[in-house]
Design a protein around this motif. Structure first.
Motif, PDB file in Angstrom:
ATOM      1  N   GLY A 198       0.230   1.704  -4.298  1.00 18.66           N
ATOM      2  CA  GLY A 198      -0.106   2.424  -5.377  1.00 18.66           C
ATOM      3  C   GLY A 198       0.503   2.249  -6.512  1.00 18.66           C
ATOM      4  N   THR A 201      -3.498   3.577  -8.776  1.00 17.73           N
ATOM      5  CA  THR A 201      -3.785   5.003  -7.978  1.00 17.73           C
ATOM      6  C   THR A 201      -2.559   5.680  -8.017  1.00 17.73           C
ATOM      7  N   TRP A 206      -0.609   7.275  -4.830  1.00 19.84           N
ATOM      8  CA  TRP A 206      -0.720   7.542  -3.551  1.00 19.84           C
ATOM      9  C   TRP A 206      -0.088   8.785  -3.134  1.00 19.84           C
TER      10      TRP A 206
END
Length: 232
Positions: free
Chosen positions: A179, A227, A229
């Motif tokens: 991520g 992203t 995470w």
């Protein structure tokens, strides 16, 4: 008009979000805060400007009565020289017990880099290790995560750093995640350089809600990447 004033006056609002004149208050805060969120950003000789300037700019959008920023160094007040040679005067003492979030920016990696020199000296890693306590979030930007690793704070925990140091982070016991921002509760880390902006926007969302983070993106004309995470 200063862009922060635009934000506070409600002139700026993300198009299509139906936000109107949005303040930085979360829509439904999990735990109402008492006093401002206290963010300490650690500086040291050789620190990379973008690594700390990105988060500082994001946090600066929040109203001063809701978030207070402070530059600190492990050695106390003094002057640090950044990687490009700028001198910054630090006036505040090292006081992690008066912080809610400590941001640890990177400073290159490898021989001669600011991060590697701080690891060699040992003062900053020791100070970070001693700072850990309930209620404090430690956040590593770029190779700043390697300073947290040297402090023994990433072992067995999901984390990330700049791609050039991921192998060493894993060898030191960190559970490297792909991520862009990795949130493991009181340890939040991110990838290289500009990902510090994404980390700060995520922390704004955590503390003030998604509407505040979206509005900060609009003010900065920046769209979050990658992203986030999150630990289960």
């Amino acid at each position: 008009m200063h862009r922060r004033n635009l934000l506070r006056s409600g002139v700026v609002a993300p198009a299509g979000l139906g936000l109107g004149a949005v303040t930085t208050a979360p829509a439904s805060p999990a735990e109402p805060r008492r006093g401002p969120l206290r963010v300490h950003t650690v500086l040291y000789d050789g620190v990379e400007e973008q690594d700390f300037a990105g988060p500082v700019e994001v946090f600066g959008i929040i109203e001063p009565h809701r978030l207070k920023q402070t530059f600190v160094t492990a050695g106390g007040p003094g002057t640090v020289t950044t990687s490009s040679g700028m001198e910054i005067v630090i006036r505040a003492p090292w006081s992690p017990r008066s912080a809610d979030v400590i941001i640890v920016p990177g400073g290159g990696y490898g021989e001669g880099s600011g991060v590697s020199e701080q690891i060699r000296l040992g003062t900053l890693p020791k100070a970070l290790a001693a700072a850990r306590r309930p209620g404090l979030t430690l956040a590593g930007v770029c190779t700043g995560t390697m300073l947290l690793s040297a402090a023994g704070l990433t072992g067995g925990r999901p984390c990330t750093t700049h791609h050039i140091a991921k192998k060493e982070l894993a060898e030191a016991g960190g559970k490297v995640v792909a991520g862009r921002v990795v949130d493991d509760g009181d340890l939040v880390t991110c990838g290289g350089v500009t990902s510090g902006i994404d980390l700060a926007l995520w922390l704004v969302e955590r503390h003030y809600g998604p509407r505040a983070a979206l509005l900060a993106e609009e003010v900065l004309e920046y769209e979050r990447r990658g992203t986030v995470w999150r630990a289960a």
